[in-house]
Design a protein around this motif. Structure first.
Motif, PDB file in Angstrom:
ATOM      1  N   CYS A   1       4.162  -8.796  -3.207  1.00 29.12           N
ATOM      2  CA  CYS A   1       3.450  -7.189  -2.692  1.00 29.12           C
ATOM      3  C   CYS A   1       2.044  -7.230  -3.469  1.00 29.12           C
ATOM      4  O   CYS A   1       0.656  -6.327  -3.741  1.00 29.12           O
ATOM      5  CB  CYS A   1       4.424  -6.439  -2.938  1.00 29.12           C
ATOM      6  SG  CYS A   1       4.124  -4.771  -2.167  1.00 29.12           S
TER       7      CYS A   1
ATOM      8  N   HIS B   1       2.626   1.708  -0.003  1.00 30.26           N
ATOM      9  CA  HIS B   1       3.097   1.498   1.549  1.00 30.26           C
ATOM     10  C   HIS B   1       4.837   0.891   0.738  1.00 30.26           C
ATOM     11  O   HIS B   1       4.200   1.092  -0.396  1.00 30.26           O
ATOM     12  CB  HIS B   1       2.592   0.157   1.857  1.00 30.26           C
ATOM     13  CG  HIS B   1       2.837  -0.771   1.321  1.00 30.26           C
ATOM     14  ND1 HIS B   1       1.819  -1.575   0.231  1.00 30.26           N
ATOM     15  CD2 HIS B   1       3.547  -2.249   1.177  1.00 30.26           C
ATOM     16  CE1 HIS B   1       2.221  -2.799  -0.637  1.00 30.26           C
ATOM     17  NE2 HIS B   1       3.146  -2.717   0.343  1.00 30.26           N
TER      18      HIS B   1
ATOM     19  N   HIS C   1       8.984  -0.634   1.487  1.00 31.30           N
ATOM     20  CA  HIS C   1       9.012  -2.025   2.035  1.00 31.30           C
ATOM     21  C   HIS C   1      10.492  -1.973   2.936  1.00 31.30           C
ATOM     22  O   HIS C   1      11.605  -0.513   2.231  1.00 31.30           O
ATOM     23  CB  HIS C   1       9.844  -3.281   1.090  1.00 31.30           C
ATOM     24  CG  HIS C   1       8.217  -3.058   0.188  1.00 31.30           C
ATOM     25  ND1 HIS C   1       8.307  -2.268  -0.646  1.00 31.30           N
ATOM     26  CD2 HIS C   1       6.672  -3.824   0.388  1.00 31.30           C
ATOM     27  CE1 HIS C   1       6.934  -2.847  -1.055  1.00 31.30           C
ATOM     28  NE2 HIS C   1       5.985  -4.290  -0.497  1.00 31.30           N
TER      29      HIS C   1
HETATM   30 MN   LIG Z   1       3.787  -4.736  -0.103  1.00 30.59          MN
END
Ligand SMILES: [Mn+2]
Ligand SMILES: [Mn+2]
Ligand SMILES: [Zn+2]
Ligand SMILES: [Zn+2]
Lengths: 146, 146
Positions: free
Chosen positions: B88, B94, B96
């Motif tokens: 990542c 963010h 997933h």
């Molecule tokens: Mn990610």
DNA sequence: GTGTTAGTGATAATCGTTCTCACTAAGGAC
DNA sequence: GTCCTTAGTGAGAACGATTATCACTAACAC
């Protein structure tokens, strides 16, 4: 014999779906209701021992699995390598905010809305499920001042 | 010797933060980049063995922990009792979406907005963190037809 | 009431993860 | 470049949460 169960038999039935409700499972449901917050299986087993010594921890694992299957218990994260659960009688879809201080739990609205799933769909994915858990501090765990 | 690393040394440095970068950690980072999706530590260890046999699984556990600490690897749920991770590299916050078929992963925007935290605050809680993971099927895993 | 079988409790087994320890090498100081 | 400190390594043991096994008991549909 410490057999004064706070839950009605019908209520306990719901917790376990259509499954058989034994004395052990009544005691386990009562103990979970008294904890009223996040608990590990071991903590629940300890609580159960107070009212009914002799109930094995494997039975508590099985009861938690059964209640998880019906949705009356929800997993709310991990603490020190053990799975955390919370009693979750409500029927509507929601998630949980867990106090990392004392383990108290409140329900929260689901933030996964149509627009997020649409965005996911644009990448070619079909969304089938999601997990959302918030962590924080309840009022008494947050402040010295009150 | 199978020592053709796809990542630049500087890139690998970033993955591990300020920590030392050994040959084993370079190989592990390369293998994770090749998987390009969710993996268990055991799967990553298997992939590592293909290019550099002899790297111990404890070393892979430690490398994943180090990359998790810097945020370059993110936990994306559990599969069959093992923790799932995904590379990542992005720096912004963010979450997933993981394909339950093949393990492919795409980033999604964070759905936990101010209004949800405000609602939580109204119950007396301070929100300090959250976990969000979506599960679904990628295009190729979803359909017979394409 | 009877019969079927899900649930129980003790215990062993599983297995993902972490720890230990002697050894090696990364990388900062010079 | 050399030296030093110590983080990282690999093998294996240890740990511990969870699950499986098995003989026994009791829930509950009939
Ligand atoms: Mn990610
Ligand atoms: Mn709930
Ligand atoms: Zn609290
Ligand atoms: Zn897929």
């Amino acid at each position: 014999m410490a057999t004064s169960h706070t839950q009605s038999t019908a209520g306990v039935r719901d917790l376990y779906g259509g499954r058989r409700v034994s004395a052990a499972r009544r005691t386990i449901a009562d103990a979970a209701a008294l904890i009223r917050g996040a608990f590990t299986v071991e903590q629940l087993h300890d609580a159960v021992q107070l009212s009914e010594p002799g109930i094995g921890i494997a039975t508590v694992y099985r009861a938690v699995a059964a209640m998880s299957a019906t949705g009356s218990v929800a997993p709310v994260g991990y603490r020190a390598g053990s799975a955390l659960y919370a009693l979750c009688p409500g029927g509507t879809h929601h998630h949980h905010l867990v106090c990392t201080g004392c383990g108290s739990v409140v329900g929260i609205a689901c933030p996964v809305d149509r627009s997020l799933e649409d965005a996911a769909r644009k990448t070619g994915y079909t969304v089938t499920g999601h997990e959302v858990t918030l962590y924080g501090l309840c009022r008494s765990c947050a402040g010295e001042c009150d």
